[in-house]
Design an enzyme around this catalytic site. Structure first.
Site, mmCIF file in Angstrom:
data_model
loop_
_atom_site.group_PDB
_atom_site.id
_atom_site.type_symbol
_atom_site.label_atom_id
_atom_site.label_comp_id
_atom_site.label_asym_id
_atom_site.label_seq_id
_atom_site.Cartn_x
_atom_site.Cartn_y
_atom_site.Cartn_z
ATOM 1 C CG ASP A 75 -10.394 -14.315 -0.205
ATOM 2 O OD1 ASP A 75 -11.714 -14.446 -0.040
ATOM 3 O OD2 ASP A 75 -10.072 -12.884 -0.624
ATOM 4 C CB SER A 95 -9.087 -5.996 2.528
ATOM 5 O OG SER A 95 -8.148 -6.395 1.614
ATOM 6 C CG ASP A 155 -2.227 -6.218 -4.800
ATOM 7 O OD1 ASP A 155 -1.028 -5.573 -5.034
ATOM 8 O OD2 ASP A 155 -2.808 -6.229 -3.418
ATOM 9 N NE ARG A 166 -0.147 -8.509 -3.776
ATOM 10 C CZ ARG A 166 -0.158 -8.375 -2.361
ATOM 11 N NH1 ARG A 166 1.015 -8.646 -1.451
ATOM 12 N NH2 ARG A 166 -1.132 -8.202 -1.882
HETATM 13 N N1 ARG Z 1 -3.932 0.246 -2.635
HETATM 14 C C1 ARG Z 1 -2.603 -0.374 -2.510
HETATM 15 C C2 ARG Z 1 -2.162 -0.861 -4.054
HETATM 16 O O1 ARG Z 1 -2.639 -0.703 -4.862
HETATM 17 C C3 ARG Z 1 -2.496 -1.590 -1.548
HETATM 18 C C4 ARG Z 1 -3.192 -2.714 -1.967
HETATM 19 C C5 ARG Z 1 -3.392 -3.638 -0.780
HETATM 20 N N2 ARG Z 1 -3.634 -5.040 -1.213
HETATM 21 C C6 ARG Z 1 -4.558 -5.689 -0.582
HETATM 22 N N3 ARG Z 1 -4.731 -6.949 -1.068
HETATM 23 N N4 ARG Z 1 -5.382 -5.275 0.338
HETATM 24 O O2 ARG Z 1 -0.614 -1.013 -3.972
#
Ligand code: ARG
Length: 422
Positions: free
Chosen positions: A33, A195, A143, A114
């Site tokens: 990406d 992912s 995110d 993040r």
């Molecule tokens: N579901 C988790 C969260 O919202 C982890 C997200 C993981 N992020 C990713 N880009 N795969 O914090």
């Protein structure tokens, strides 16, 4: 902007108008990406791209390779920042003090990472004279919220773009675009990979069969933690020492927090601990399933919670979980910079002043069990706790008087209800 282009209509004030994007700070992971983004931004915005890659302790990452790839794809500058110490001290340590988990056992590693990544993006964007920050989050996750809320809070002068949200390319189109533009595509292209997001506090996998709620985990998803059924037949005991709520030693050896967490993860992985199969209520409304591997958190949070309860009074111990939950939710929900979070930290720090001591845990085929506790601050007296002895601060003959007064209101109310019924 040429006359035939429609006028740009932002939904939010911080979204960048394509016509005024000149130099973009791209949060670059080296994956498909963000590699496609790196080219796409240069093409579509006629803008320069500065890349920033943040090391938060993702296991097995080769930052030299990522940097070379960014250069090869036309980045004008390329920065790799080792932010592990900062992540551990400023984000994971407060999370430990707040026993931070969301839902049924998600220790928030992504949610904690993040705001730091976005804070660094702001710092490097300013340093490199960028007007816009670009990230690779989709429009369906948490995110994007965490990153954009951070940028909008810390740097109102900067705009953001999220090409993955707007470019309407699926995986096939992205791969085609990558091929046309000389972007290397790793591995086979038939099966989409999981992912993944990871750092020193944990790892998450999403996508593929994980989206089928009745599909039990396939073995290949576990890249960190040994599957419990394959873990050693011998249990291992590990002790975690804390000072003021922060882990400072492992099996009696003093360690900096980064190294301690890395070693705890190693031990946890060996014994299959910290696997969490989780359905999450996202702030964007969706329920999503994640497979988490959180070996360090499984050890450290279990030990911390136990020690905290040992040194706290019954009143503190009943009160704090509600604050812990609020802390965890604010962080999960992308509001790291919300003042209530730092207000809560003040409380966590006050409580943590007493949280020093050592907890022993036994790890065995996926389970973590507290087996020993010691603290100079324990609100515990072995003599008082002894079953039958009387004396000192505790006179057993005082108990009946206590019981009579303690139960007074309940007894009165009970009698009134019985009278009402008859
Ligand atoms: N579901 C988790 C969260 O919202 C982890 C997200 C993981 N992020 C990713 N880009 N795969 O914090």
């Amino acid at each position: 902007m040429s006359a035939d282009q429609p006028h740009f209509q932002p939904t939010a004030t911080y979204e960048a108008d394509p016509a005024s994007v000149d130099r973009v700070l791209l949060l670059y992971s080296g994956g498909l990406d963000t590699s496609v983004m790196l080219k796409w931004i240069q093409d579509h915005y006629e803008a320069e791209v500065v890349c920033l890659t943040v090391n938060l302790g993702q296991p097995g990452e080769d930052y030299g390779v990522i940097e070379a790839k960014a250069k090869q794809l036309g980045a004008v500058e390329c920065h790799v920042v080792d932010a592990r110490e900062r992540f551990a001290a400023e984000f994971v340590a407060p999370a430990i003090k707040a026993n931070a988990v969301y839902g049924n056992g998600y220790p928030l590693f992504t949610a904690l990472g993040r705001p730091l990544i976005a804070q660094l993006a702001v710092e490097y964007a300013r340093r490199s004279d960028c007007d816009t920050i670009a990230h690779g989050c989709t429009g369906k996750g948490n995110d994007q919220v965490r990153i954009e809320a951070t940028v909008a809070t810390l740097a109102p002068e900067l705009k953001t773009i999220a090409p993955v949200r707007s470019w309407e390319m699926g995986r096939e189109e992205e791969i085609a675009y990558a091929r046309e533009n000389g972007i290397p595509v790793k591995g086979g292209t038939e099966v989409a990979p999981y992912s993944i997001d990871d750092n020193l506090w944990g790892r998450s996998s999403e996508g593929r069969w994980i989206e089928d709620l009745d599909h039990a985990p396939e073995d290949d998803v576990f890249q960190l933690v040994t599957r419990p059924e394959e873990a050693p037949d011998e249990a291992e005991t590990v002790t975690v020492g804390f000072e003021a709520g922060v882990p400072v030693s492992l099996n009696g050896e003093r360690l900096g927090l980064v190294e301690l967490l890395e070693r705890a993860a190693e031990i946890g992985c060996r014994h299959g601990v910290g696997i969490v199969d989780h359905i999450e209520d996202r702030i964007v409304g969706l329920k999503v399933r994640d497979i988490y591997e959180v070996p360090a958190a499984a050890i450290v949070l279990t030990a911390h919670e136990e020690l905290e309860r040992l040194v706290g009074t019954i009143h503190q111990n009943q009160f704090k979980p509600a604050l812990d939950q609020k802390w965890g939710y604010l962080v999960y929900a992308g509001l790291w910079w919300e003042p209530l979070r730092s207000d809560l930290d003040a409380y966590m720090n006050a409580v943590s002043a007493q949280v020093s001591g050592e907890i022993g845990l036994r790890l065995f085929k996926g389970s973590v069990r507290v087996v020993t506790r010691s603290s100079a601050n324990a609100v515990y007296d072995a003599e008082l706790a002894t079953f039958s002895e009387s004396g000192g601060l505790f006179d057993q003959n005082a108990s009946p008087g206590f019981i009579e007064i303690w139960s007074l209101q309940s007894r009165m109310a009970h009698r009134l209800r019985q009278r009402g019924e008859s």
